[in-house]
Scaffold this active site. Structure first.
Site, PDB file in Angstrom:
ATOM      1  N   SER A 144       0.841  -1.202   0.000  1.00 35.83           N
ATOM      2  CA  SER A 144       0.000   0.000   0.000  1.00 35.83           C
ATOM      3  C   SER A 144       0.871   1.245   0.000  1.00 35.83           C
ATOM      4  O   SER A 144       2.011   1.226   0.500  1.00 35.83           O
ATOM      5  CB  SER A 144      -0.892   0.010   1.248  1.00 35.83           C
ATOM      6  OG  SER A 144      -1.532   1.257   1.420  1.00 35.83           O
ATOM      7  N   TYR A 157      -1.786  -0.783   9.780  1.00 35.54           N
ATOM      8  CA  TYR A 157      -1.780  -1.150   8.364  1.00 35.54           C
ATOM      9  C   TYR A 157      -0.435  -0.824   7.724  1.00 35.54           C
ATOM     10  O   TYR A 157       0.144  -1.637   6.990  1.00 35.54           O
ATOM     11  CB  TYR A 157      -2.914  -0.408   7.659  1.00 35.54           C
ATOM     12  CG  TYR A 157      -3.221  -0.865   6.260  1.00 35.54           C
ATOM     13  CD1 TYR A 157      -3.748  -2.129   6.019  1.00 35.54           C
ATOM     14  CD2 TYR A 157      -3.025  -0.019   5.172  1.00 35.54           C
ATOM     15  CE1 TYR A 157      -4.069  -2.543   4.738  1.00 35.54           C
ATOM     16  CE2 TYR A 157      -3.338  -0.422   3.894  1.00 35.54           C
ATOM     17  CZ  TYR A 157      -3.858  -1.680   3.677  1.00 35.54           C
ATOM     18  OH  TYR A 157      -4.174  -2.089   2.399  1.00 35.54           O
TER      19      TYR A 157
END
Length: 245
Positions: A144, A157
């Site tokens: 990401s 995350y």
């Protein structure tokens, strides 16, 4: 016409929707038999299988939870026994549980780490073990933009995805001489359920290309990295983010 012996198998974790579904369809269109992994969304996995068939591809659905090491090992062993091997692995499974770090519960932290980072280990290690004797294979993990830039509320995350970036570079170096390539794709803001509630017009102003990405744009990069066209590319983290940084 391609023979049965020449057909390759691709395992895609988290293939029931979003980027995972787009990757399954893209690889199917490229000639792979696609194994669509899911944890709980059977209906979504079945929709992915329909989409795979619609592009002339072949596939099957395979349920396992990437957090459960023994279940993953058994699923991989069964796939290899039936198919002779796994040629491509795409680690796409992941979850978000956003919140400011100071107020983040241990459960929120652990759920994201267990799925994203531990899941990477649980799936990649047994698949890699089967690739080594064959001296071929391609592994692509979906990271990401949050792993490369600060995004408030996503410490868990970002930690999981940044660790995948680092681990993939090391694994790539370890197996490069064995004909196995390991790369990472780091998407930016992509039009999936993950950003469904986000203020999209405000988000667009942050992106140089002034639009949100599409899942298939990520999938095409994954397909390239899995192909022989990327035969000299390994250990890389490739951003697909509209020029955000």
């Amino acid at each position: 016409m391609e023979t049965e012996e020449k057909r390759k198998t691709a395992l895609v974790t988290g293939g029931s929707k979003g980027i995972g579904r787009a990757i399954c369809v893209e690889l199917a269109a490229a000639g792979y038999d696609v194994v669509i992994n899911y944890r709980s969304d059977l209906a979504g996995a079945e929709e992915t299988l329909v989409a795979v068939t619609a592009v002339g591809g072949r596939g099957e659905i395979c349920r396992f939870d990437v957090r459960e090491a023994e279940a993953v090992e058994q699923a991989v062993a069964d796939l290899v026994a039936r198919r002779g091997g796994i040629d491509v692995l795409v680690n796409n499974a992941g979850v978000v549980a956003d919140g400011l770090f100071l107020m983040m519960s241990k459960d929120k932290w652990q759920s994201v780490i267990d799925t994203g980072l531990s899941g990477f280990y649980h799936v990649t290690r047994p698949v890699l073990e089967t690739m080594v004797p064959r001296r071929s294979g391609a592994i692509v993990s979906i990271s990401s933009a949050s792993s490369l830039m600060a995004n408030r509320g996503q410490a868990n995350y970002a930690a999981a995805k940044a660790a995948i970036n680092a681990a993939s570079r090391v694994v790539a170096a370890e197996v490069a001489r064995l004909g196995i390539r390991v790369n990472v794709v780091a998407p930016g803001l992509i039009d999936t359920d993950m950003i469904a509630a986000a203020p999209k017009e405000q988000i667009k102003s942050l992106i140089p290309m002034a639009r949100i990405g599409r899942p298939e744009e990520v999938a095409r990069v994954v397909r390239f990295l899995c192909s022989e066209d990327a035969s000299y590319i390994t250990g890389q983290v490739i951003s697909v983010n509209g020029g955000m940084f």
